[in-house]
Design an enzyme around this catalytic site. Structure first.
Site, mmCIF file in Angstrom:
data_model
loop_
_atom_site.group_PDB
_atom_site.id
_atom_site.type_symbol
_atom_site.label_atom_id
_atom_site.label_comp_id
_atom_site.label_asym_id
_atom_site.label_seq_id
_atom_site.Cartn_x
_atom_site.Cartn_y
_atom_site.Cartn_z
ATOM 1 N N TYR A 85 66.489 59.887 -30.469
ATOM 2 C CA TYR A 85 67.603 58.968 -30.747
ATOM 3 C C TYR A 85 68.377 58.600 -29.483
ATOM 4 C CZ TYR A 85 67.060 59.171 -35.848
ATOM 5 O OH TYR A 85 66.596 59.038 -37.141
ATOM 6 N N LYS A 144 62.924 62.161 -43.244
ATOM 7 C CA LYS A 144 64.049 62.910 -42.692
ATOM 8 C C LYS A 144 64.378 64.122 -43.578
ATOM 9 C CE LYS A 144 66.023 58.761 -40.564
ATOM 10 N NZ LYS A 144 67.265 57.939 -40.387
ATOM 11 N N HIS A 163 62.546 57.285 -41.274
ATOM 12 C CA HIS A 163 62.611 56.561 -40.000
ATOM 13 C C HIS A 163 61.302 55.827 -39.779
ATOM 14 C CE1 HIS A 163 63.091 55.793 -35.655
ATOM 15 N NE2 HIS A 163 61.807 56.086 -35.594
ATOM 16 N N GLU A 214 57.585 56.677 -29.293
ATOM 17 C CA GLU A 214 57.844 57.720 -30.285
ATOM 18 C C GLU A 214 56.578 58.492 -30.624
ATOM 19 O OE1 GLU A 214 61.638 55.297 -32.220
ATOM 20 O OE2 GLU A 214 59.837 55.542 -33.432
ATOM 21 N N ASN A 242 69.301 58.354 -45.202
ATOM 22 C CA ASN A 242 68.513 57.202 -45.654
ATOM 23 C C ASN A 242 67.008 57.481 -45.673
ATOM 24 O OD1 ASN A 242 67.977 57.161 -42.955
ATOM 25 N ND2 ASN A 242 69.021 55.228 -42.526
#
Ligand code: DAT
Ligand code: MG
Length: 149
Positions: free
Chosen positions: A49, A9, A115, A126, A112
């Site tokens: 998302y 990310k 993913h 995805e 975080n």
């Protein structure tokens, strides 16, 4: 062999942790079959998302993921989906165990670092969303003779 979608990310790219995260997946024995840097559009972010649409953190999540480039990858290996989830640790870096990517390197819920697809079905979706077929490389990794019995 399973394939799973992994993304470093914007916080991971900005903090210079792309190599660290890739190294952990490589050392586990997973095989990299696709890799690119992406400046994520609002549309791609919302599709990726979609399952979280309507949740209170959704607008902030879309803003975050589109705020700076990400590194999108596909990794292949035995039980790749679960293996990556275990290497990542749970969503909140503060609660993730040491030894995991989030446990060692993150201390936030939103920021975080990484993913990873949460099921075989979401991995399939995805990978299709992020990569064209000709961006995925089928190659023989000779290490695998010593990775899998
Ligand atoms: P994961 O990334 O561990 O699969 P998720 O799919 O439940 O977690 O949520 C997707 C992302 O949304 C997550 O990585 C960070 C953000 N997020 C989830 N829950 C959140 C919360 N309570 N507050 C802020 N951000 C959250
Ligand atoms: Mg998730």
């Amino acid at each position: 062999m399973e394939r799973t979608f992994v993304m470093v990310k914007p916080d991971g790219v900005q903090r210079g942790l792309v190599g660290e995260i890739i190294a952990r997946l490589e050392r586990k024995g997973l095989k990299l079959v696709g890799l690119k840097m992406v400046q994520v559009s609002e549309e791609l972010a919302r599709r990726h998302y979609a399952a979280h649409e309507g949740k209170p953190f959704f607008p902030g999540l879309i803003r975050f993921i589109t705020s700076a480039p990400v590194v999108a990858m596909v990794w292949e290996g035995r039980e790749a989906v679960n293996v990556v989830r275990n290497l990542m640790g749970p969503t909140d870096g503060a609660k993730a165990a040491p030894g995991t990517i989030r446990g060692d390197l993150a201390n936030d819920i939103g920021f975080n670092l990484v993913h990873g697809s949460d099921s075989l079905e979401s991995a399939r979706q995805e990978i299709e969303l992020w990569f064209r077929q000709d961006e995925l490389i089928d190659w023989e990794n000779h290490r695998e003779a010593w990775l899998y019995d």
